[in-house]
Design an enzyme around this catalytic site. Sequence first.
Site, PDB file in Angstrom:
ATOM      1  N   SER A 216      73.809  37.813  88.329  1.00  0.00           N
ATOM      2  CA  SER A 216      74.013  36.979  87.147  1.00  0.00           C
ATOM      3  C   SER A 216      75.493  36.943  86.809  1.00  0.00           C
ATOM      4  CB  SER A 216      73.222  37.530  85.958  1.00  0.00           C
ATOM      5  OG  SER A 216      73.958  38.578  85.365  1.00  0.00           O
ATOM      6  N   LYS A 217      75.813  36.105  85.837  1.00  0.00           N
ATOM      7  CA  LYS A 217      77.219  35.920  85.464  1.00  0.00           C
ATOM      8  C   LYS A 217      77.862  37.188  84.923  1.00  0.00           C
ATOM      9  CE  LYS A 217      77.420  31.038  84.632  1.00  0.00           C
ATOM     10  NZ  LYS A 217      76.929  30.077  83.680  1.00  0.00           N
ATOM     11  N   ARG A 218      76.992  38.121  84.547  1.00  0.00           N
ATOM     12  CA  ARG A 218      77.462  39.382  84.002  1.00  0.00           C
ATOM     13  C   ARG A 218      78.549  40.012  84.890  1.00  0.00           C
ATOM     14  NH1 ARG A 218      72.860  41.036  84.851  1.00  0.00           N
ATOM     15  NH2 ARG A 218      73.356  42.350  86.622  1.00  0.00           N
TER      16      ARG A 218
ATOM     17  N   GLY B 105      80.391  38.389  87.187  1.00  0.00           N
ATOM     18  CA  GLY B 105      81.410  37.472  87.702  1.00  0.00           C
ATOM     19  C   GLY B 105      80.826  36.111  87.999  1.00  0.00           C
TER      20      GLY B 105
END
Length: 500
Positions: A265-267, A269
Amino acid sequence: MYTKTGLESEVNAVPVRTRYAGSPTGLLHVGGAWAAFFNWLFARHHGGAFIIRVEDTDRTRSTEESERAILEDLRWLGLEWDEGPDRGGAYGPYRQTERFALYARYAHALLERGAAYECYCTPEELEAERQRARARQLPQRYSGRCRDLSAAQRAALAAQRRPAIRLRLADFGRAIAVWDLIRGRVEFSPQHLDDYIIIRSDGTPLYNFANVVDDHLMAISHVIRGAEHLSNTPKQLVIYEALGWTPPQFAHLPVILGTDRKKLSKRLGDTAVRDYRRRGYLPEALLNFFALMGWYPEEDREIYSLEELVARFRIEDLGKASPVFDPAKLTWMNGVYMRRALETDPGRVVQVCLAVLLAEGLLAEPVAPEQRAYVEQVVRVLGDRLKVGEDILTYGDFFFREVTFDPAAEQQYLRRPEVRELLRALADRLERDGALNHAAAEAAVRGLAQERGIHSREVIHPARVALTGKTAGPGLFELMELLGRPRVVARLRAAAERAG
Ligand code: GLU
């Protein structure tokens, strides 16, 4: 279980046609690009066709802009397709919203065969049913109220409401086995099957149905898609069976994990291909990186050209274990490709860096020839430090912007009483001399050190911090030549003001 030979003979039996069936609800995710790449590789390996189908039935979330962006990113990656919404083909149209008549036709065929039925329940009635089930802690399934309506009941309801169409599935009665090219046989017990809606009352088709109609009509031979769809496959197989169609072969890729071993996930990057493109990654590096996620060639090697990947790719070499998307490894790999490009085709690296500078607003189109030449020089000077395009700013921002001082560098080299005067003296010398080239810069620095009886590094270090804000970077004399006299002198004087 399938055997390797069995698989090979299956592959040879039908023309290979694979597809990427993305939904245009955002940018192309690295997971989508990864699946698209394996479909592309498989098709190219077997001399087959790779098709793009746009699954845009969710009209509230689908946009034309997203479709355009996805196609653009796939093309940027180099995954050219043989048929698709933009180029047509013998099995079109390739957008689901343009295929509604086909879905209606096959829904009708299912009704006629008794494999589907019309459901007149309203959303409120269905919600009430769900709530009752929840209250009793029962599975939230459709009660089957409309499953066996008499003709008279149906006629009465049809006078008031438009029906949805449901697949008759709850009484299917036997387990369904999915033959997966990566996982082997996966069995689904019938008790989880529910009569699901294939066409809503407004006429829009649902994914599991439209997907089957399209894969069949588009003569897709192999469906290679994410593991999140594995539980959909039995529901789809029932439709193939009901319509008397031979299903394609399936391969469900494992779920990609982040470096924290949780779903990517964007967590951690960037997760959109567009982000990597914007940051100056090379498409061939991304593809090489994708290949090694889940595909395990026997030899111990990491760098493969696209031609090699096409030649070697075998679906049997795909693993079940979740691969990890490790941005650090991607950056390393990109660095390998950047170094190669610097040797064989430096213009490519310049292009990638120019794109980063344009995106940052540090240059504007059209780029003047002298600006381009300047960027070429900066690229040459930064050399191997450029692992990705954006490194032109990581290591060379001072070539394009005012200096930002690294606090530790400033503390170490500028916060000293003698430095203020030293930087001024260097500026004076440089101002006096003629053109500022590498040799003149070196002569000025060494001359000043000699005059003061100090080691030249005692001039070099503070001068570097004054000009770049950093303690490390390209050779000082080289960068002085590139920055040019006015900027060098102005920066030395400005740093002298901060020094002491
Ligand atoms: N539209 C589906 C998705 O984006 C496609 C799944 C499939 O490949 O069948 O997940």
